[in-house]
Design a protein around this motif. Structure first.
Motif, short mmCIF file in Angstrom:
data_model
loop_
_atom_site.label_atom_id
_atom_site.label_comp_id
_atom_site.label_asym_id
_atom_site.label_seq_id
_atom_site.Cartn_x
_atom_site.Cartn_y
_atom_site.Cartn_z
N UNK A 61 0.74 -1.07 0.26
CA UNK A 61 -0.54 0.09 -0.05
C UNK A 61 0.86 1.22 0.17
N UNK A 62 0.54 2.08 -1.23
CA UNK A 62 1.63 3.34 -1.41
C UNK A 62 0.74 4.49 -0.32
N UNK A 63 1.45 5.31 0.30
CA UNK A 63 0.76 6.38 1.17
C UNK A 63 1.82 7.60 0.54
N UNK A 64 1.37 9.02 0.60
CA UNK A 64 2.28 9.63 0.63
C UNK A 64 2.38 10.66 1.63
N UNK A 65 3.60 10.74 2.01
CA UNK A 65 3.80 11.99 3.23
C UNK A 65 4.65 13.49 2.77
N UNK A 66 4.18 14.22 3.47
CA UNK A 66 3.80 15.64 3.04
C UNK A 66 4.90 16.67 4.11
N UNK A 67 5.72 16.56 3.78
CA UNK A 67 6.57 18.21 5.25
C UNK A 67 6.90 19.13 5.20
N UNK A 68 5.67 19.82 5.28
CA UNK A 68 5.79 21.83 4.39
C UNK A 68 5.51 22.19 6.13
N UNK A 69 6.44 22.81 5.99
CA UNK A 69 6.99 23.54 7.65
C UNK A 69 5.92 25.08 7.79
N UNK A 70 5.23 25.26 8.56
CA UNK A 70 4.94 27.07 8.33
C UNK A 70 5.84 27.79 8.09
N UNK A 71 5.34 29.25 7.40
CA UNK A 71 6.01 30.25 7.97
C UNK A 71 6.10 29.67 9.56
N UNK A 72 7.83 31.22 10.00
CA UNK A 72 8.19 31.28 11.10
C UNK A 72 8.48 29.63 11.82
N UNK A 73 8.43 28.55 10.71
CA UNK A 73 9.24 26.89 11.61
C UNK A 73 10.64 27.23 12.24
N UNK A 74 11.32 26.96 13.07
CA UNK A 74 12.62 26.83 12.80
C UNK A 74 13.44 26.32 11.52
N UNK A 75 14.52 26.78 11.87
CA UNK A 75 15.67 25.64 10.86
C UNK A 75 15.48 24.46 10.73
N UNK A 76 15.37 23.92 12.15
CA UNK A 76 16.05 22.62 12.56
C UNK A 76 14.27 21.59 13.03
N UNK A 77 13.38 21.26 12.77
CA UNK A 77 12.69 21.21 13.45
C UNK A 77 12.25 19.26 13.88
N UNK A 78 11.28 19.16 14.79
CA UNK A 78 11.83 17.73 15.70
C UNK A 78 11.69 16.59 14.69
N UNK A 79 11.94 15.75 15.78
CA UNK A 79 12.70 14.70 14.49
C UNK A 79 10.76 13.60 15.29
N UNK A 80 10.26 12.75 14.48
CA UNK A 80 9.27 11.38 14.59
C UNK A 80 9.09 10.27 14.52
N UNK A 81 7.53 9.67 14.35
CA UNK A 81 7.14 8.88 13.64
C UNK A 81 5.77 8.83 13.21
#
Length: 97
Positions: A61-81
């Motif tokens: 089964x294929x899923x699409x994962x989108x990473x879209x940090x909103x304006x103002x998000x720090x350059x290093x955002x958290x890791x997670x699952x």
């Protein structure tokens, strides 16, 4: 169940977006599963579709994962699952409790 790829690394800048495809391979039959984004990523990451239908063992089964940090998000955002759970989410991209 295995993910391919097993790990993603995104370099999306604030206000931008990066999209990935990921395959989920199931060793056993499934009867509808929910995909939940960890709370620390819920404002940055979305998964489409958020529900895996009933599948037979060996199906992919294929899923699409989108990473879209909103304006103002720090350059290093958290890791997670992204969690796979037996109960499908009530709404799209439900946050993990």
């Amino acid at each position: 169940m295995t993910w391919d790829p097993r790990k993603l690394s995104a370099e999306a800048s604030a206000g931008g977006a990066e999209r990935f495809s990921a395959d989920l391979l199931f060793d056993e039959p499934t009867d509808g599963l929910g995909l939940f984004v960890a709370p620390q990523l819920a404002d940055i990451v979305s998964v489409t579709p958020p529900v895996v239908p009933s599948l037979s063992a060996g199906e992919v089964f294929t899923v699409q994962i989108t990473v879209a940090p909103p304006e103002g998000t720090p350059a290093r955002f958290p890791q997670g699952t992204i969690h796979v759970r037996s109960a499908p989410p009530a709404r799209s991209n439900q946050r993990d409790p």
